[in-house]
Design an enzyme around this catalytic site. Structure first.
Site, mmCIF file in Angstrom:
data_model
loop_
_atom_site.group_PDB
_atom_site.id
_atom_site.type_symbol
_atom_site.label_atom_id
_atom_site.label_comp_id
_atom_site.label_asym_id
_atom_site.label_seq_id
_atom_site.Cartn_x
_atom_site.Cartn_y
_atom_site.Cartn_z
ATOM 1 N N ALA A 63 57.309 42.576 0.767
ATOM 2 C CA ALA A 63 58.179 41.545 0.211
ATOM 3 C C ALA A 63 57.309 40.655 -0.674
ATOM 4 O O ALA A 63 56.087 40.577 -0.498
ATOM 5 C CB ALA A 63 58.803 40.747 1.343
ATOM 6 N N GLY A 108 57.243 44.954 3.907
ATOM 7 C CA GLY A 108 58.567 45.419 3.486
ATOM 8 C C GLY A 108 58.537 46.798 2.856
ATOM 9 O O GLY A 108 59.558 47.502 2.846
ATOM 10 N N GLU A 111 58.580 49.100 5.693
ATOM 11 C CA GLU A 111 59.925 48.971 6.295
ATOM 12 C C GLU A 111 60.995 49.689 5.474
ATOM 13 O O GLU A 111 61.881 50.329 6.035
ATOM 14 C CB GLU A 111 60.269 47.482 6.452
ATOM 15 C CG GLU A 111 59.439 46.824 7.553
ATOM 16 C CD GLU A 111 59.545 45.302 7.548
ATOM 17 O OE1 GLU A 111 59.344 44.686 6.475
ATOM 18 O OE2 GLU A 111 59.825 44.731 8.606
ATOM 19 N N GLU A 131 52.145 41.464 8.443
ATOM 20 C CA GLU A 131 52.815 40.165 8.495
ATOM 21 C C GLU A 131 52.126 39.130 9.380
ATOM 22 O O GLU A 131 52.066 37.949 9.024
ATOM 23 C CB GLU A 131 54.273 40.337 8.967
ATOM 24 C CG GLU A 131 55.198 40.912 7.918
ATOM 25 C CD GLU A 131 55.215 42.440 7.889
ATOM 26 O OE1 GLU A 131 54.360 43.066 8.549
ATOM 27 O OE2 GLU A 131 56.096 43.000 7.227
HETATM 28 N N1 DAK Z 1 53.968 40.023 -3.179
HETATM 29 C C1 DAK Z 1 53.764 39.525 -4.421
HETATM 30 N N2 DAK Z 1 52.826 39.994 -5.265
HETATM 31 C C2 DAK Z 1 52.067 41.007 -4.840
HETATM 32 C C3 DAK Z 1 52.224 41.611 -3.569
HETATM 33 C C4 DAK Z 1 53.239 41.069 -2.708
HETATM 34 N N3 DAK Z 1 53.509 41.569 -1.483
HETATM 35 N N4 DAK Z 1 51.307 42.583 -3.443
HETATM 36 C C5 DAK Z 1 50.614 42.614 -4.595
HETATM 37 N N5 DAK Z 1 51.077 41.676 -5.445
HETATM 38 C C6 DAK Z 1 50.582 41.375 -6.808
HETATM 39 C C7 DAK Z 1 49.257 40.625 -6.753
HETATM 40 O O1 DAK Z 1 49.484 39.241 -6.538
HETATM 41 C C8 DAK Z 1 48.714 40.930 -8.123
HETATM 42 O O2 DAK Z 1 49.370 40.107 -9.060
HETATM 43 P P1 DAK Z 1 48.542 39.440 -10.292
HETATM 44 O O3 DAK Z 1 47.460 38.641 -9.647
HETATM 45 O O4 DAK Z 1 48.034 40.589 -11.076
HETATM 46 O O5 DAK Z 1 49.576 38.617 -10.993
HETATM 47 C C9 DAK Z 1 49.169 42.360 -8.370
HETATM 48 O O6 DAK Z 1 50.255 42.579 -7.475
HETATM 49 C C10 DAK Z 1 48.093 43.371 -8.057
HETATM 50 O O7 DAK Z 1 47.635 43.134 -6.750
HETATM 51 P P2 DAK Z 1 46.089 42.987 -6.373
HETATM 52 O O8 DAK Z 1 45.324 42.417 -7.527
HETATM 53 O O9 DAK Z 1 46.014 42.260 -5.084
HETATM 54 O O10 DAK Z 1 45.681 44.501 -6.215
HETATM 55 P P3 DAK Z 1 44.543 45.103 -5.282
HETATM 56 O O11 DAK Z 1 44.417 46.527 -5.653
HETATM 57 O O12 DAK Z 1 43.304 44.246 -5.298
HETATM 58 O O13 DAK Z 1 45.130 45.008 -3.789
HETATM 59 C C11 DAK Z 1 46.839 45.231 -2.114
HETATM 60 C C12 DAK Z 1 46.279 45.743 -3.456
HETATM 61 C C13 DAK Z 1 48.181 45.943 -1.870
HETATM 62 C C14 DAK Z 1 45.872 45.589 -0.983
HETATM 63 C C15 DAK Z 1 47.015 43.691 -2.192
HETATM 64 O O14 DAK Z 1 47.780 43.404 -3.377
HETATM 65 C C16 DAK Z 1 47.748 43.150 -1.034
HETATM 66 O O15 DAK Z 1 47.188 42.966 0.047
HETATM 67 N N6 DAK Z 1 49.004 42.790 -1.253
HETATM 68 C C17 DAK Z 1 49.834 42.164 -0.224
HETATM 69 C C18 DAK Z 1 50.227 43.170 0.801
HETATM 70 C C19 DAK Z 1 51.008 42.534 1.915
HETATM 71 O O16 DAK Z 1 50.520 41.696 2.659
HETATM 72 N N7 DAK Z 1 52.229 42.951 1.992
HETATM 73 C C20 DAK Z 1 53.127 42.469 3.044
HETATM 74 C C21 DAK Z 1 53.872 41.323 2.503
HETATM 75 S S1 DAK Z 1 54.710 40.521 3.801
HETATM 76 C C22 DAK Z 1 61.245 38.371 6.411
HETATM 77 C C23 DAK Z 1 61.546 39.172 5.381
HETATM 78 C C24 DAK Z 1 60.616 40.046 4.912
HETATM 79 C C25 DAK Z 1 59.366 40.098 5.430
HETATM 80 C C26 DAK Z 1 59.049 39.255 6.452
HETATM 81 C C27 DAK Z 1 59.989 38.400 6.968
HETATM 82 N N8 DAK Z 1 62.221 37.434 6.888
HETATM 83 C C28 DAK Z 1 62.910 36.665 5.952
HETATM 84 C C29 DAK Z 1 62.322 37.190 8.268
HETATM 85 C C30 DAK Z 1 58.408 40.970 4.847
HETATM 86 C C31 DAK Z 1 57.133 40.559 4.714
HETATM 87 C C32 DAK Z 1 56.182 41.299 3.915
HETATM 88 O O17 DAK Z 1 56.417 42.334 3.348
#
Ligand code: DAK
Length: 261
Positions: A63, A108, A111, A131
């Site tokens: 997400a 997400g 998921e 998360e």
């Molecule tokens: N959200 C927004 N932007 C994201 C993103 C994300 N999840 N993942 C990557 N990006 C963006 C980065 O900010 C970056 O943007 P710029 O800086 O270029 O503008 C671009 O994508 C490239 O990412 P990186 O520069 O970080 O690329 P790397 O190769 O260095 O790293 C990575 C790739 C996938 C390891 C890293 O980007 C990363 O860790 N991303 C986040 C992964 C993550 O934590 N995903 C889970 C998100 S939490 C709920 C509803 C939904 C959810 C929870 C609760 N309720 C309402 C109850 C769901 C939660 C989630 O999904």
């Protein structure tokens, strides 16, 4: 549509989440567009869907953390509902959905892949529920679907530790059915989708319904669900044709496509 690509090739359609600069992260607009795309699928012609992400690096990196970072409690719940409604629509979509996971499937992203019927991935795929490292719980069904797919023990380990796993481990624990090279992945997804699409469509839909609905109830009720859906097939032209084709001893005959009726 800004963030969704939709292509139809015969009886197989492909949905690509196309927000490559943010690694296909799911913001509200992506979820709204995905919802509208699913509503527009022509179920008279399309018999199998493939879901994938744009680019070589990411399926869906979760997400959108930027959008979520400023949410209030009420907004967080609304965002969760928006995602959950779309994911449930995918899960209960009348036709099978194959997730072709072409890179990061985090939060997400993991998921949404679990809302699909079948997951196959490329060898650079990474799965995880990070998360708790962000101070939240999985919010798009991760606590429920991961436990059902890989067992409670493994799901708890992945969710509590927030540790990502690579494609080979995802295969080992049964989160994905197969791993291919990046170059091979889409061709393999299309081949599987075509194989599904050539079978009797109503029977395939009934199988999906029987498996999904049967898993939610005890075995006695589940068997009744199967009986009913099995019986329904005998009102279809496809059943009459499929069985007559088998029984016809003419070796020269060529099997016609099923008519979906
Ligand atoms: N959200 C927004 N932007 C994201 C993103 C994300 N999840 N993942 C990557 N990006 C963006 C980065 O900010 C970056 O943007 P710029 O800086 O270029 O503008 C671009 O994508 C490239 O990412 P990186 O520069 O970080 O690329 P790397 O190769 O260095 O790293 C990575 C790739 C996938 C390891 C890293 O980007 C990363 O860790 N991303 C986040 C992964 C993550 O934590 N995903 C889970 C998100 S939490 C709920 C509803 C939904 C959810 C929870 C609760 N309720 C309402 C109850 C769901 C939660 C989630 O999904």
């Amino acid at each position: 549509m800004e963030y969704i690509l939709y292509e139809v090739n015969g009886a197989v359609a492909k949905i690509t989440i196309n927000r490559e600069k943010a690694l296909n992260a799911l913001n509200s607009q992506v979820l709204d567009e995905l919802n509208a795309t699913l509503d527009a699928v022509d179920l008279d012609t399309v018999r199998c869907l493939i879901l994938t992400g744009a680019g070589q690096k990411s399926f869906v990196a979760g997400a959108d953390i930027g959008e979520m970072s400023t949410l209030t409690k009420a907004e967080g719940e609304a965002f969760g509902k928006k995602g959950n409604d779309v994911f449930r629509k995918l899960e209960t979509f009348p036709i099978p959905v194959i997730a072709a996971v072409n890179g990061f499937a985090l939060g997400g992203g993991c998921e949404i892949s679990m809302s699909c019927d079948i997951r196959i991935c490329s060898d650079n795929a990474v799965f995880g529920q990070p998360e708790v490292g962000l101070g939240i719980t999985p919010g798009f069904g991760g606590t429920q679907r991961l436990a059902r797919l890989v067992g409670a023990g493994m799901a708890k380990q992945m969710i509590y530790t927030a540790r990502n796993i690579k494609a080979d481990e995802a295969l080992r624990i049964g989160l994905v059915n197969a791993v291919y090279t990046q170059e091979e992945l889409m061709a393999q997804a299309e081949k599987m989708a075509a194989g599904i699409a050539k079978n009797a469509p109503i029977a395939v839909r009934n199988c999906k319904k029987a498996i999904n609905e049967g898993l939610d109830v005890d075995m006695d009720q589940a068997i009744v669900i199967e009986e009913k859906l099995f019986g329904d097939c005998f009102e279809t032209e496809d059943q009459k044709y499929g069985m007559a084709f088998f029984l016809d001893k003419n070796k020269e005959k060529v099997k016609e496509p099923f008519k979906n009726c």
